[in-house]
Design a protein around this motif. Sequence first.
Motif, PDB file in Angstrom:
ATOM      1  N   SER A  35       0.803  -1.224   0.000  1.00  0.00           N
ATOM      2  CA  SER A  35       0.000   0.000   0.000  1.00  0.00           C
ATOM      3  C   SER A  35       0.840   1.280   0.000  1.00  0.00           C
ATOM      4  O   SER A  35       0.368   2.315  -0.498  1.00  0.00           O
ATOM      5  CB  SER A  35      -0.967  -0.003   1.193  1.00  0.00           C
ATOM      6  N   PRO A  36       2.087   1.292   0.533  1.00  0.00           N
ATOM      7  CA  PRO A  36       2.874   2.532   0.462  1.00  0.00           C
ATOM      8  C   PRO A  36       3.190   2.998  -0.956  1.00  0.00           C
ATOM      9  O   PRO A  36       3.542   4.166  -1.154  1.00  0.00           O
ATOM     10  CB  PRO A  36       4.173   2.163   1.207  1.00  0.00           C
ATOM     11  N   PHE A  37       3.039   2.140  -1.930  1.00  0.00           N
ATOM     12  CA  PHE A  37       3.384   2.517  -3.301  1.00  0.00           C
ATOM     13  C   PHE A  37       2.219   3.174  -4.038  1.00  0.00           C
ATOM     14  O   PHE A  37       2.422   3.709  -5.128  1.00  0.00           O
ATOM     15  CB  PHE A  37       3.865   1.288  -4.078  1.00  0.00           C
ATOM     16  N   GLY A  38       1.020   3.122  -3.495  1.00  0.00           N
ATOM     17  CA  GLY A  38      -0.109   3.766  -4.148  1.00  0.00           C
ATOM     18  C   GLY A  38      -1.421   3.086  -3.816  1.00  0.00           C
ATOM     19  O   GLY A  38      -1.482   2.135  -3.014  1.00  0.00           O
ATOM     20  N   GLU A  39      -2.466   3.575  -4.447  1.00  0.00           N
ATOM     21  CA  GLU A  39      -3.818   3.069  -4.188  1.00  0.00           C
ATOM     22  C   GLU A  39      -3.977   1.642  -4.723  1.00  0.00           C
ATOM     23  O   GLU A  39      -3.837   1.395  -5.921  1.00  0.00           O
ATOM     24  CB  GLU A  39      -4.847   3.978  -4.847  1.00  0.00           C
ATOM     25  N   ILE A  40      -4.291   0.712  -3.838  1.00  0.00           N
ATOM     26  CA  ILE A  40      -4.529  -0.677  -4.232  1.00  0.00           C
ATOM     27  C   ILE A  40      -6.029  -0.851  -4.472  1.00  0.00           C
ATOM     28  O   ILE A  40      -6.849  -0.597  -3.587  1.00  0.00           O
ATOM     29  CB  ILE A  40      -4.049  -1.655  -3.143  1.00  0.00           C
ATOM     30  N   GLN A  41      -6.373  -1.293  -5.669  1.00  0.00           N
ATOM     31  CA  GLN A  41      -7.781  -1.499  -5.996  1.00  0.00           C
ATOM     32  C   GLN A  41      -8.249  -2.898  -5.640  1.00  0.00           C
ATOM     33  O   GLN A  41      -9.424  -3.087  -5.346  1.00  0.00           O
ATOM     34  CB  GLN A  41      -8.017  -1.220  -7.489  1.00  0.00           C
ATOM     35  N   ASP A  42      -7.362  -3.867  -5.677  1.00  0.00           N
ATOM     36  CA  ASP A  42      -7.746  -5.220  -5.289  1.00  0.00           C
ATOM     37  C   ASP A  42      -6.521  -6.113  -5.179  1.00  0.00           C
ATOM     38  O   ASP A  42      -5.451  -5.793  -5.715  1.00  0.00           O
ATOM     39  CB  ASP A  42      -8.728  -5.830  -6.299  1.00  0.00           C
ATOM     40  N   ILE A  43      -6.688  -7.222  -4.468  1.00  0.00           N
ATOM     41  CA  ILE A  43      -5.631  -8.229  -4.308  1.00  0.00           C
ATOM     42  C   ILE A  43      -6.242  -9.600  -4.570  1.00  0.00           C
ATOM     43  O   ILE A  43      -7.330  -9.902  -4.076  1.00  0.00           O
ATOM     44  CB  ILE A  43      -5.021  -8.192  -2.886  1.00  0.00           C
ATOM     45  N   TRP A  44      -5.563 -10.398  -5.374  1.00  0.00           N
ATOM     46  CA  TRP A  44      -6.000 -11.764  -5.652  1.00  0.00           C
ATOM     47  C   TRP A  44      -4.909 -12.736  -5.215  1.00  0.00           C
ATOM     48  O   TRP A  44      -3.736 -12.535  -5.559  1.00  0.00           O
ATOM     49  CB  TRP A  44      -6.248 -11.984  -7.149  1.00  0.00           C
ATOM     50  N   VAL A  45      -5.290 -13.744  -4.502  1.00  0.00           N
ATOM     51  CA  VAL A  45      -4.372 -14.836  -4.171  1.00  0.00           C
ATOM     52  C   VAL A  45      -4.903 -16.086  -4.862  1.00  0.00           C
ATOM     53  O   VAL A  45      -6.049 -16.486  -4.642  1.00  0.00           O
ATOM     54  CB  VAL A  45      -4.285 -15.072  -2.651  1.00  0.00           C
ATOM     55  N   VAL A  46      -4.097 -16.683  -5.718  1.00  0.00           N
ATOM     56  CA  VAL A  46      -4.522 -17.858  -6.474  1.00  0.00           C
ATOM     57  C   VAL A  46      -4.558 -19.061  -5.538  1.00  0.00           C
ATOM     58  O   VAL A  46      -3.572 -19.360  -4.847  1.00  0.00           O
ATOM     59  CB  VAL A  46      -3.569 -18.124  -7.658  1.00  0.00           C
ATOM     60  N   ARG A  47      -5.692 -19.734  -5.509  1.00  0.00           N
ATOM     61  CA  ARG A  47      -5.882 -20.865  -4.591  1.00  0.00           C
ATOM     62  C   ARG A  47      -6.243 -22.134  -5.361  1.00  0.00           C
ATOM     63  O   ARG A  47      -6.749 -22.064  -6.484  1.00  0.00           O
ATOM     64  CB  ARG A  47      -6.994 -20.546  -3.586  1.00  0.00           C
ATOM     65  N   ASP A  48      -5.970 -23.260  -4.728  1.00  0.00           N
ATOM     66  CA  ASP A  48      -6.341 -24.547  -5.303  1.00  0.00           C
ATOM     67  C   ASP A  48      -7.861 -24.648  -5.372  1.00  0.00           C
ATOM     68  O   ASP A  48      -8.575 -24.269  -4.444  1.00  0.00           O
ATOM     69  CB  ASP A  48      -5.778 -25.693  -4.464  1.00  0.00           C
ATOM     70  N   LYS A  49      -8.364 -25.189  -6.450  1.00  0.00           N
ATOM     71  CA  LYS A  49      -9.804 -25.241  -6.663  1.00  0.00           C
ATOM     72  C   LYS A  49     -10.506 -26.137  -5.638  1.00  0.00           C
ATOM     73  O   LYS A  49     -11.658 -25.874  -5.259  1.00  0.00           O
ATOM     74  CB  LYS A  49     -10.093 -25.741  -8.082  1.00  0.00           C
TER      75      LYS A  49
END
Length: 474
Positions: A46-60
């Motif tokens: 977040s110190p680098f700028g506005e974060i619009q979203d975060i995705w973590v890829v997970r096992d189905k």
Amino acid sequence: MDEAGSCTSGGGFRPGVDSLDEPPNSRIFLVISKYTPESVLRERFSPFGEIQDIWVVRDKHTKESKGIAFVKFARSSQACRAMEEMHGRCLGPNDTKPIKVFIAQSRSSGSHRDVEDEELTRIFVMIPKSYTEEDLREKFKVYGDIEYCSIIKNKVTGESKGLGYVRYLKPSQAAQAIENCDRSFRAILAEPKNKASESSEQDYYNNMRQETLGHEPRVNMFPFEQPSEFSNFDKNDNRGQEAISKRLSVVSRVPFTEEQLFSIFDIVPGLEYCEVQRDPYSNYGHGVVQYFNVASAIYAKYKLHGFQYPPGNRIGVSFIDDGSNATDLLRKMATQMVAAQLASMVWNNPSQQQFLQFGGSSGSQLPQIQTDVVLPPCKKKAPPETPVKERLFIVFNPHPLPLDVLEDIFCRFGNLIEVYLVSGKNVGYAKYADRISANDAINTLHGKILNGVRLKVMLADSPREESNKRQRTY
């Protein structure tokens, strides 16, 4: 695709599926520990700028993290700075394995870029023709350390074409320049040098299948507040009084390569060069095309604007004001159009051809030849019974030249026996009694434009086969 968890805490704007790559290069691809929570990612990035979203890829099935994540920023420069500062670092004091951070490409591509990839550091700009490399450096050095600046110049005259490149040391600096420079520069990421064409071809056809024809292509890419000191570059935005020039802007909903752009616009004779550009704020294809004369540019604009390439995708073509005198351009265009129309009329009407060739009662006159090719003076033709040493095949685009004009052109190299046209075709032949004269004609005329017609001149059948063929009577 595997399911991805998304951070829902912290509020803020969450982009939709269609906005994941808007603006381009605003997503970063992370290789992290399987045990890194989303809260740590948000805290460290977040110190680098506005974060619009975060995705973590997970096992189905197990829903466990696969050690891969994406972070979407609001601006490209924020994502680039995060990549530069976090690549190869550990997220926490207990982590022993450093993370890897890359700029994520569009969702249609499964690969990622390296930190020092030239695609992210070199920008392409439109500049006044009076600019020097020092002027260009002075304008753009405020955004970061510049490795080099270069201005595209005419190879013959050495004059600036009003286009240039700026190469920064860091991707975030290039992104800052694109986001914050004056709108009149129309700064975008440049195509990388020696870029492999295979991946771009695949991306092109993938996008062709995914994109559908919709709204008009976006021309005004960057917002602005202050009046531009180079406002003459924006005159082509005025639809009611469009500027006319030899340079065209090309916009497509799907990206294209330089070879594809050339193949489209080379249909119109007189193409000087073409340049593919990359717009970091859209996935459209952008390019600049320039012709040797304004007549060709006007013809290309009105014939190819709205042309479907590939089928289902319409390209937009508009003039780019290059500061040229429109009155002089139109005068030259009128002269070229009259010459081309006269040649077409003569070709389609044999009686007109005969009248013009013999000049009526006023006597014979030499045909007018308009070209930038330096032609030698006229020479006498060889006698009709002279043995043929070399025969040339001539292709005309868009239509053949009159016979008297052809004879005047090809006799200038000496030892011309005969020149004739193939009825109903845009081709013809020239017979020479000397191979050197024929080669001189090829070297001088091949690919050149005479009276608005482009010629392709090449060797035809071997003279040994000439005696076995029936003599043509036209």
